[in-house]
Design an enzyme around this catalytic site. Structure first.
Site, PDB file in Angstrom:
ATOM      1  N   GLY A 153       0.829  -1.198   0.000  1.00 37.44           N
ATOM      2  CA  GLY A 153       0.000   0.000   0.000  1.00 37.44           C
ATOM      3  C   GLY A 153       0.859   1.241   0.000  1.00 37.44           C
ATOM      4  O   GLY A 153       0.575   2.211  -0.710  1.00 37.44           O
ATOM      5  N   ALA A 154       1.940   1.208   0.784  1.00 40.36           N
ATOM      6  CA  ALA A 154       2.883   2.322   0.850  1.00 40.36           C
ATOM      7  C   ALA A 154       4.102   1.870   1.649  1.00 40.36           C
ATOM      8  O   ALA A 154       4.072   0.846   2.320  1.00 40.36           O
ATOM      9  CB  ALA A 154       2.241   3.543   1.510  1.00 40.36           C
ATOM     10  N   MET A 155       5.178   2.659   1.565  1.00 37.43           N
ATOM     11  CA  MET A 155       6.419   2.341   2.264  1.00 37.43           C
ATOM     12  C   MET A 155       7.031   3.616   2.802  1.00 37.43           C
ATOM     13  O   MET A 155       7.215   4.594   2.074  1.00 37.43           O
ATOM     14  CB  MET A 155       7.393   1.624   1.315  1.00 37.43           C
ATOM     15  N   GLU A 156       7.416   3.588   4.101  1.00 36.36           N
ATOM     16  CA  GLU A 156       7.790   4.788   4.838  1.00 36.36           C
ATOM     17  C   GLU A 156       9.225   5.243   4.667  1.00 36.36           C
ATOM     18  O   GLU A 156       9.762   5.940   5.547  1.00 36.36           O
ATOM     19  CB  GLU A 156       7.541   4.555   6.335  1.00 36.36           C
ATOM     20  N   ASN A 157       9.903   4.923   3.566  1.00 38.28           N
ATOM     21  CA  ASN A 157      11.291   5.350   3.380  1.00 38.28           C
ATOM     22  C   ASN A 157      11.469   6.784   3.894  1.00 38.28           C
ATOM     23  O   ASN A 157      10.707   7.674   3.538  1.00 38.28           O
ATOM     24  CB  ASN A 157      11.657   5.320   1.890  1.00 38.28           C
ATOM     25  N   HIS A 215      -0.582   6.927   8.294  1.00 41.76           N
ATOM     26  CA  HIS A 215       0.215   5.774   8.735  1.00 41.76           C
ATOM     27  C   HIS A 215       1.693   5.973   8.398  1.00 41.76           C
ATOM     28  O   HIS A 215       2.569   5.788   9.250  1.00 41.76           O
ATOM     29  CB  HIS A 215      -0.328   4.516   8.045  1.00 41.76           C
ATOM     30  N   GLU A 216       1.965   6.354   7.169  1.00 40.69           N
ATOM     31  CA  GLU A 216       3.366   6.476   6.737  1.00 40.69           C
ATOM     32  C   GLU A 216       4.061   7.666   7.389  1.00 40.69           C
ATOM     33  O   GLU A 216       5.254   7.606   7.688  1.00 40.69           O
ATOM     34  CB  GLU A 216       3.430   6.581   5.214  1.00 40.69           C
ATOM     35  N   HIS A 244       5.214   6.741  10.763  1.00 41.50           N
ATOM     36  CA  HIS A 244       6.442   5.947  10.696  1.00 41.50           C
ATOM     37  C   HIS A 244       7.697   6.816  10.711  1.00 41.50           C
ATOM     38  O   HIS A 244       8.775   6.318  11.059  1.00 41.50           O
ATOM     39  CB  HIS A 244       6.467   5.115   9.417  1.00 41.50           C
ATOM     40  N   GLU A 292       4.816  -1.035  13.268  1.00 41.32           N
ATOM     41  CA  GLU A 292       3.534  -1.109  12.572  1.00 41.32           C
ATOM     42  C   GLU A 292       2.330  -0.904  13.488  1.00 41.32           C
ATOM     43  O   GLU A 292       1.347  -0.289  13.092  1.00 41.32           O
ATOM     44  CB  GLU A 292       3.420  -2.439  11.827  1.00 41.32           C
TER      45      GLU A 292
END
Length: 990
Positions: free
Chosen positions: A408-412, A443-444, A447, A466
């Site tokens: 869905g997404a990635m918090e880089n 959410h991201e 993070h 998470e």
């Protein structure tokens, strides 16, 4: 990272969380003989396939054979996981024969032992050639045959990276890249070896402090090692590695992506997805969360592209020949899985928040769809800066919509990547679409503090990342965007977490993790949703803002470092003024798997409370001695709706007694379902609550009413209450009009209907339809097809009308050619997809739409068809990615499995194409978990149980020991048991 499947609809029967198994799949000693998993589909013949479908005929034929004839090499690879069955036809040997055989075996064994110990011999195909040594038996062989100097999946701690200089040059024409990495390492303890991670790379040259060095590789663990003749003294050294590699064709590492623009031209790009274990596919590194370091990245690209990374760009150098090199600032101290870079042709919009430039990137065709994300991200960043009292530390924050992205997404850190559906909002997107996008952004962004600023020490505590990010997304949206009704969504999330955690195959929030597959499996409902749920329970227990104070102290103390669960509990304990040990209480929720069932028995003013581990299948329980510290909350008829009515009692023992000050008519425990437990009442307790609801349902909040519905269905499934009792409670629902209880009731009844439907219990399925119509028909009739602005009312309307349409209740649904509200598009599209003309129009719409929420709904509709040939086509196209992106394959499987016509085709397709599927999606990944549960969660017969057991046993290292497999088998058995126990009740009461 947030998994896209978490935003899809759940499989029709609750799929429950899992624990890594070490035992074989139970086959109940039934010998499997290949047979068809396909039932005769109503109204269809068996000889209607076109010739061009021959490749799939054995799976698509209506009465064809299941795909159980695995290749011989797969069989041999899996042999260690398969329980062997014997016919029993061999005759018993005579006593004399057995004695002689034993004597011979003893003599042979003795000779071998003499040779082994006296000669120090190891036996190989070449005979007794080399002496035995301890090292031989401990260390594995590297690719060149030399001993690899390390024997653990985890890296040694003697060497730590300090800084990486990474230079990359991707070629988007031939889909390869050249790379070099210079790692400044700190030797903490004298050692002769440096071990780090590398995967799928061609290492050309390596130097250590300027001298060329030889390296060893052990591919099964994705490790490389450098051996030195003398111990390296404590201090800093420089390791340089030059290499080449292919851009990944899956969705992890440094991978190639593509899309077709509105002019029909194929565009390519390269992006990264490193969490959890794929940074090693882009550059050699110490790829574990605790090996934090700083990074400087240089990217060579064609001038027609831009490049992005975690940090702002410092300078661009013209390299001639149409190439340019971008250099980015030195990063903050961070883990390798948070490193990111992109080479693409994107446009952006930007805005400043405090000291941070916030930008949203997308493909040029979708430049009109980025503004909502930008405005939302800015508001949420301001909220988090204030809430955490630790300002976001970077000078830029990019949010990038990737056309081909699995998660869905990635918090880089500083470069968050998204699916287009979770970031972009078009002009006709509904408020529900905006709720989804807002949730993922929230959410991201959370993070950036929980996961990036402070990172878990190891993947066993993934929930610290998470669970916190999930909880904070609801906290932030409730504060910043109150109109999105996120509170109801959070309640549904808690119900899902309870359902998944009620299986014996579940696992503790913090659990032992070692293999890559186990790491992948940690990205599940327990880490995300249960983690968020226990944080809500803790926050509800603490007072005077203690939770926020403790979290702020935790972030300040451990910023830029790594932590374990106890570090968080200690920070919260230090700020709490209550007579409560946060560590003692919360350890019972993170160390034990599952959750408690609290049984309430009232006699006058004395209430007896008992706790036990709640399991849907208690017969296979492996541990029933767990005790939780439960902050029980309750209300009564004296005061029940206001927040001030809530009373608290801490239950720490197996049984305790609560003394009430006055007589009450009824008690309701777990107020608003803020606690992670379910409640069972004695017969009088249920009778009193049900009577109160029938008299005036508003004596309880809508959350409490929804919780009663959720709990009684779970208790029925576990066998603790009869289904007749469930129907007694459901009598009140005719008067219900609030979103939370109605949608929960529809979800539970829908699961039962689909189980009946899949078993071809046609009469009972029809009677269940009549029951739903009787209890919800009036509310369905009251729904309009006009524009609606309330998210809560949209959610209610969508649930009611979709149920009505799927069951053909009162002819509510017709194909509408005129404008329809966007929140009802999926419902209307699914109706349209049942005709050839409608399906064709939807397919054309899917191919040409640039509105991602609309495209997503269109795909769901296409996959809901009852036409066998269309089902086969969409399965094939979504897996090969030719006309439907492969990232959508889990969604396609999930949707097809909801229909009677499609669920067995999907199951056979998964079996036949398992090797291809696991090439696209990592074993243990959330996508694989979703695919397995979607394909099996509606089975409820012995035939399908045995078929599933035999298939999963045949997988060997490609999946037989996944926790999700144990969950799937357990779920089928639960379905079987529920059907056996309740079919007669359904016959009598529906």
């Amino acid at each position: 990272m947030i998994e896209n499947s978490m935003f899809e609809e759940e499989p029709d029967v609750v799929d429950l969380a899992k624990e890594s198994p070490s035992y074989p799949i139970d086959t109940d000693d039934v010998v499997y003989e290949p047979r068809s998993s396909r039932l005769l589909v109503r109204g269809l013949g068996e000889n209607d396939l076109d010739e061009d479908e021959e490749d799939y005929e054995s799976s698509a034929r209506l009465l064809g054979m299941s795909f159980m004839n695995r290749s011989s090499n797969q069989r041999s690879a899996a042999s260690s996981y398969i329980r062997q069955h014997y016919s029993g036809s061999c005759s018993m040997p005579s006593t004399k024969t057995m004695v002689v055989g034993v004597v011979v075996l003893v003599l042979v064994a003795s000779m071998l032992m003499v040779l082994y110990f006296l000669l120090g011999c190891n036996f190989t195909t070449a005979g007794c050639q080399k002496t035995n040594s301890t090292m031989d038996s401990i260390y594995p062989n590297s690719t060149n045959g030399e001993l690899f100097p390390w024997a653990d999946l985890r890296l040694p701690c003697s060497v730590h990276p300090v800084h990486y200089n990474i230079t990359l040059h991707p070629d988007l024409t031939i889909m390869t890249f050249q790379g070099s990495v210079s790692i400044l390492v700190q030797v903490l303890n004298e050692t002769k070896n440096i071990v780090l991670h590398s995967s799928d790379m061609n290492i050309i040259k390596a130097t250590f402090d300027g001298k060329e060095v030889h390296f060893l590789e052990y591919k099964p663990w994705q490790q490389i090692a450098f051996k030195f003749p003398e111990d390296l003294k404590k201090g800093q050294y420089v390791l340089n590695i030059t290499y080449t590699a292919n851009l990944s064709s899956s969705y992890d590492g440094f991978y190639n992506s593509s899309y077709v623009d509105t002019n029909g031209i194929k565009r390519v790009l390269a992006a990264t997805q490193f969490e959890p274990l794929a940074a090693r596919k882009a550059f050699p590194c110490f790829d574990e969360p605790a090996f934090k370091s700083t990074f400087t990245i240089k990217m060579t690209r064609e001038s027609k592209y831009i490049s992005l990374s975690n940090m702002p760009k410092v300078i661009t150098t013209d390299l001639k020949n149409g190439l340019e090199e971008d250099e980015f600032e030195k990063s903050v101290n961070m883990s390798t899985y948070l490193v990111a870079f992109i080479v693409a042709d994107f446009i952006s919009v930007s805005k400043n928040v405090s000291k941070t430039k916030v930008s949203v990137y997308a493909v040029p065709d979708k430049k009109e769809q980025v503004q909502y994300a930008l405005d939302t991200a800015c508001k949420l960043l301001e909220f988090y800066n204030s809430f955490f009292k630790n300002e976001y530390p970077l000078s830029k924050l990019d949010l990038v919509a990737i056309p081909d992205f699995l998660a869905g997404a990635m918090e880089n850190w500083g470069l968050i990547t998204f699916r287009e559906t979770t970031l972009l909002v078009g002009s006709n997107s509904s408020a529900i679409d905006k709720q989804l996008v807002t949730s993922v952004i929230a959410h991201e962004l959370a993070h950036q503090w929980f996961g990036n600023l402070v990172t878990m020490q190891w993947w066993n505590d993934l929930w610290l990342n998470e669970g916190f990010a999930t909880y904070m997304q609801y906290i932030s949206i409730e504060s910043v965007f109150p109109g999105l009704d996120i509170d109801t969504e959070f309640l549904n999330v808690r119900f899902k977490a309870l359902a998944k955690d009620a299986l014996n195959s579940s696992h503790p929030v913090s659990t032992v993790v070692s293999t890559p597959e186990q790491v992948e499996e940690m990205f599940d409902s327990v880490s995300y949703e249960k983690g968020a749920s226990i944080l809500l329970m803790l926050n509800a227990t603490l007072t005077d803002g203690e939770f926020q104070k403790g979290v702020t102290q935790y972030l300040q103390k451990y910023k830029l470092s790594n932590t374990k669960s106890e570090n968080l509990w200690n920070s919260l304990s230090q700020v709490s003024k209550q007579n409560l040990s946060v560590s003692e209480m919360m350890n019972t929720w993170t160390v034990h798997k599952g959750f408690p069932l609290v049984t309430v028995k009232r006699s006058g003013t004395q209430v007896t409370l008992t706790q036990e581990h709640f399991l849907l299948n208690a017969e296979n329980s492996t541990d029933d001695s767990s005790l939780w510290h439960i902050p029980l909350t309750y209300v009564s008829d004296k005061c029940s709706v206001l927040s001030s009515c809530k009373q608290v009692f801490h239950l720490k023992e197996k049984t305790a007694t609560l003394k009430l000050p006055d007589q009450v008519k009824w008690l309701k425990f777990n107020v608003r379902s803020d606690g992670f437990y379910i409640v069972h009442y004695d017969e009088e307790g249920w009778k009193d609550l049900i009577g109160a609801l029938k008299e005036d349902m508003n004596v309880l909040s809508c959350k409490d009413r929804a919780a009663l519905i959720n709990n009684i269905f779970a208790l029925s499934r576990s066998g603790k209450v009869s289904f007749r009792q469930v129907l007694n409670l459901m009598d009140y629902i005719r008067n219900e009009n609030e979103t939370a209880p109605v949608t929960e009731a529809l979800f539970q009844l829908g699961q039962i209907y689909r189980l009946l439907d899949k078993r071809s219990e046609l009469d009972l399925a029809s009677r269940m339809t009549s029951y739903i119509e009787d209890h919800f028909g009036s509310l369905m009739e009251n729904q309009s097809w006009d524009l609606e602005t309330s998210v809560s009312k949209m959610t209610l309307r969508s649930a009611l009308l979709e149920m009505a349409c799927s069951l053909n209740i009162r002819n509510f649904c017709v194909v509408i050619d005129s404008w329809i509200p966007s929140d009802l598009m999926r419902t209307v599209f699914k109706v349209a997809a049942q005709t050839d003309e409608g399906w064709g129009k939807l397919l054309d719409m899917y191919k040409h739409s640039i509105n991602d929420p609309e495209k997503h709904k269109t795909l769901e509709a296409l996959a809901s068809t009852q036409d066998v040939w269309k089902i086969i086509w969409i399965l094939q196209k979504s897996l090969d990615g030719s006309e439907i992106q492969t990232q959508e394959f889990p969604l396609v499987i999930n949707t097809i499995c909801k229909s009677f016509a499609g669920y067995l085709y999907a199951w056979d397709f998964v079996k036949e194409n398992w090797d291809k599927i696991t090439q696209k999606f990592s074993v243990g990944s959330f996508a694989i978990q979703s695919i397995i549960m979607s394909a099996t969660s509606q089975f409820s017969t012995k035939t399908h149980l045995v078929e599933a057991q035999n298939f999963f046993s045949s997988l060997g290292t490609k999946g037989s020991q996944m926790r999700i497999v144990q969950e799937a088998i357990e779920t089928i058995k639960l379905n079987m048991r529920w059907m056996e126990n309740n079919l007669n009740t359904l016959q009598s009461w529906l």
